[in-house]
Scaffold this active site. Sequence first.
Site, short mmCIF file in Angstrom:
data_model
loop_
_atom_site.label_atom_id
_atom_site.label_comp_id
_atom_site.label_asym_id
_atom_site.label_seq_id
_atom_site.Cartn_x
_atom_site.Cartn_y
_atom_site.Cartn_z
CB SER B 148 34.77 23.53 23.62
OG SER B 148 33.72 24.98 23.60
CE1 TYR B 161 34.18 24.65 29.55
CE2 TYR B 161 34.06 26.06 27.45
CZ TYR B 161 33.34 24.99 28.59
OH TYR B 161 32.94 24.06 27.50
N1 LIG Z 1 26.76 21.92 25.57
C1 LIG Z 1 27.91 22.64 24.81
O1 LIG Z 1 26.51 23.70 23.85
C2 LIG Z 1 28.94 22.44 23.84
C3 LIG Z 1 29.86 23.16 23.69
C4 LIG Z 1 31.49 23.11 23.76
C5 LIG Z 1 31.87 22.06 24.60
N2 LIG Z 1 31.18 20.85 25.21
C6 LIG Z 1 31.90 20.08 25.93
O2 LIG Z 1 31.43 18.92 26.17
C7 LIG Z 1 31.62 18.00 26.76
C8 LIG Z 1 30.15 17.55 27.61
O3 LIG Z 1 28.76 18.16 27.90
P1 LIG Z 1 27.70 17.60 27.80
O4 LIG Z 1 27.41 19.91 27.39
O5 LIG Z 1 27.41 17.61 27.55
O6 LIG Z 1 27.07 18.37 29.56
P2 LIG Z 1 26.82 18.10 30.74
O7 LIG Z 1 26.19 17.08 30.15
O8 LIG Z 1 27.11 18.32 31.64
O9 LIG Z 1 27.82 16.96 30.30
C9 LIG Z 1 29.29 17.19 31.77
C10 LIG Z 1 28.99 15.14 32.17
O10 LIG Z 1 30.67 15.27 32.65
C11 LIG Z 1 30.76 15.10 34.09
N3 LIG Z 1 31.08 15.71 34.74
C12 LIG Z 1 31.62 16.81 34.56
N4 LIG Z 1 32.06 16.92 36.72
C13 LIG Z 1 32.26 15.50 36.22
C14 LIG Z 1 33.40 15.23 37.24
N5 LIG Z 1 34.24 16.00 38.35
N6 LIG Z 1 34.18 13.51 37.80
C15 LIG Z 1 33.48 13.02 36.80
N7 LIG Z 1 32.75 13.23 35.36
C16 LIG Z 1 32.26 14.36 35.50
C17 LIG Z 1 28.95 14.69 33.84
O11 LIG Z 1 28.45 14.37 35.06
P3 LIG Z 1 28.20 13.80 36.23
O12 LIG Z 1 28.40 15.33 36.47
O13 LIG Z 1 27.28 12.65 36.67
O14 LIG Z 1 29.59 13.38 37.05
C18 LIG Z 1 28.51 14.64 32.78
O15 LIG Z 1 27.98 13.65 32.50
C19 LIG Z 1 31.86 19.16 27.98
O16 LIG Z 1 33.17 18.64 27.77
C20 LIG Z 1 31.90 20.40 27.24
O17 LIG Z 1 32.69 21.28 27.46
C21 LIG Z 1 29.66 21.70 25.32
#
Ligand SMILES: NC(=O)c1ccc[n+]([C@@H]2O[C@H](COP(=O)([O-])OP(=O)(O)OC[C@H]3O[C@@H](n4cnc5c(N)ncnc54)[C@H](OP(=O)(O)O)[C@@H]3O)[C@@H](O)[C@H]2O)c1
Lengths: 482, 255
Positions: B148, B161
Amino acid sequence: MIQIDERRTRGKTAVLPPDKLERVWAWGGASSGMCYVYRPTTTEGLQRVFELARQSGRSVGLKGGGNSYGDAFMNSENIVLDLARMTRILDWNPETGVIQVEPGVTIEKLWQYILGDGWWPPVVTGTMKTTIGGCAGMNVHGKNGWQAGPIGEHILAFDLMLPSGEIVTCSRSENSDVFHAAIGGFGMLGCFISLTLQMKRVYSGYLAVETAAPANLREMFELFHAHVDHTNYIVGWIDAIAKGDALGRGDAHLAYYLPPGADPNPQLSLSLEHQQIPDTIFGLIPKSAMWMFMRPFMNNVGTSLINTAKYVAGRVGSGKRYWQTHAAFHFLLDYIPNWKRSYGPGGLIQYQPFIPKENAQEAFGDILRTCQKHGLPNYLSVFKRHRPDDFLLTHGLDGFSLAMDFLITDGRKPEMVRLARELDAIVLAANGRFYFAKDSTLRPEVVQAYLGTETIQRFMALKQRCDPKEVLQTDLWRRLFR
Amino acid sequence: MFNRKRPLEPQPRAIVIGASSGIGAALTRKLVTEGYIVAALARRARQLQDVCAAANKNAAGRAIPYVHDVTAYETIPALFQQITQEIGGLDVIAYVAGVQLPVGLHEYNFAKDEAMVKVNMLGAIAWLNEAAQRFERAGTGHIIGVSSIAGDRGRIGSPVYNASKAGLNTYLEALRNRLTRQGVTVTTIKPGFVDTVMLENAPKTFWVISPDEAAAQIYRALRWRLQTVYVPLRWTLVGLALHHIPSFLFRRLSF
Ligand SMILES: NC(=O)c1ccc[n+]([C@@H]2O[C@H](COP(=O)([O-])OP(=O)(O)OC[C@H]3O[C@@H](n4cnc5c(N)ncnc54)[C@H](OP(=O)(O)O)[C@@H]3O)[C@@H](O)[C@H]2O)c1
Ligand SMILES: Cc1cc2nc3c(=O)[nH]c(=O)nc-3n(C[C@H](O)[C@H](O)[C@H](O)COP(=O)(O)OP(=O)(O)OC[C@H]3O[C@@H](n4cnc5c(N)ncnc54)[C@H](O)[C@@H]3O)c2cc1C
């Protein structure tokens, strides 16, 4: 809707050591897979690998010298049991010519071991780096296929280790159904752990060789018809680029064993030193560097030039007779180390159809023209004569085969796949057969068509008996039989 | 049977960890469209199943769901081997899983902090160590870590974070330095704002893109073997600026 399989969500217990993971390449270098490779030296070591396979829920693929052109010894993400370190000669009787070997003994070691006593392997492959286990697994043929049959005809008996660890002895009189199916069974019924073979008596380290240069396919066939009765070896080389009236032109070599007394000094010619070939080619280029000189010619234009030069030279020298050592006659390719590297990083594949003699001339004409139409003429094609045999998955028949090497690049792959499908149709229509040792392109339906359902069912029944848990697998097995 | 191979018709294989929603789900769809066989991992079975079923409709490739919690570290080596066996190989691994828990400006909550480090960093290490070892022996392979922009500096809103993503960045950089000469590519993806549930905890947002757009950009980084990519690209400037704001100024800013 996809169901989540409970089993898939839990890790299995036995993890294999990551440092056993190796990239295993098809001999032709056009494909590879990551495999956990084990190299035991004893039968106990072999049993332990099968045990490990059971514990870790993996399949086992057997590998000899790794000279199959495609995926016959590859077992991606599973265990590969490499037998190349089981290399003991267990018994040799120079009076009868009967030899017993471990599976990893190569043809090279075999001929070097027996030649001094006046014997030669009855069937050898175009490279001497193959192992006896691998040769039995594919039931290989030589340039004397129509006379000597495949190597299986010279195997008297073998011990086969089943995946359970049990060892069964097979011969024509004992477990003869397994005998006839494990030979040519591409390692799917069990692992040969010792094999007993009958060697052939020779009275000289030389063969009498004669050359010819047929001007087209018809002349090539006429040459074979005219000579099969009285030669011991015939091999043709076809210039697959020549078109029209010259289609199928090439070179041929015929060879005869010398009768007793013909060679004034057999002790000398049968000695190992005498069989070796000089280190430089034309006295100039070191053998080890030869592939670099070949590389610029490995394209359609370059090969066309070379083939023409080769044909003209053959035509000029046609009818020449000379003596040549067994090793030089059979294994010339081995004396240009790494020649396959001249094909470049994409490697090569081979396609070798076998066609009954009645249909052969027409079918091979079609095959050559079809390759040219696709802009994929092969760069080395070897023409041989065969005969039928009684092994279950045999590729042998009363006819001819043409082994064609195709250069592969990422860009050529899709066209090659299309070409292979067209060639498959020609071969099937001509009642032909295929050969797993050379295959990279077959599909299950083509295999069903040429082997027939009944043969496949018989093989599957034996598989069920010898390997009920289907431990023995390879990429080729999954591609064609699953 | 996903482990069947045809020598002249190679089909690429991938593992996506964190595939049940957001960016990971979109990346799974994209890879399947491009012909990949994808092992899709996450905890929520239903969501995962839906993602895979949707991805597999008329697609060249195939997604296969594996229910898994990345904090069950001890199961990872066996699961990794099991997956590569079942899908018949591995070319790409993408670690997308991540959590960002809401943290008050004066809150110091170890339980939340630990949860973030465990998923964002330790889970990544547990999975990517396996992949690194394998790719090193294979002499090829592509590792993608979704980090991120929040990992570029430590800020007031979300110290751990930030720290977990900074740790991930450094770990990925080190992997890259170790593995480049082995023919392995390591890509660090730094998203800005992507329209997923994760944004619910973000106070102010701008330049928001869809998860599908993010996945398309990640796929491009894969094709072009890029090393560090801000998603969308314009965040590169923000990243640059962030890196160069001296600490004495940064302390006074309120984000
Ligand atoms: N959205 C943004 O603006 C943004 C910005 C910067 C970085 N990111 C990064 O992008 C990545 C994806 O995030 P997202 O925005 O797509 O959010 P999201 O929809 O909440 O996706 C997170 C994913 O991680 C999985 N996960 C979480 N805890 C887990 C565990 N203990 N074991 C296995 N899987 C786990 C979740 O699956 P389950 O809950 O089903 O396990 C889900 O599939 C993250 O690393 C986040 O830090 C996002
Ligand atoms: C340059 C060149 C020339 C060739 N010329 C010829 C030729 O003239 N005639 C011909 O017929 N072939 C020829 N071949 C093909 C080659 O002979 C066959 O592929 C042969 O099987 C290779 O032997 P290998 O020891 O390398 O076995 P591998 O290729 O390693 O294995 C061959 C098969 O046997 C199985 N196997 C290996 N060991 C055992 C064992 N101990 N027990 C049970 N199964 C086992 C394997 O699973 C596999 O299915 C040639 C290949 C090359 C590269």
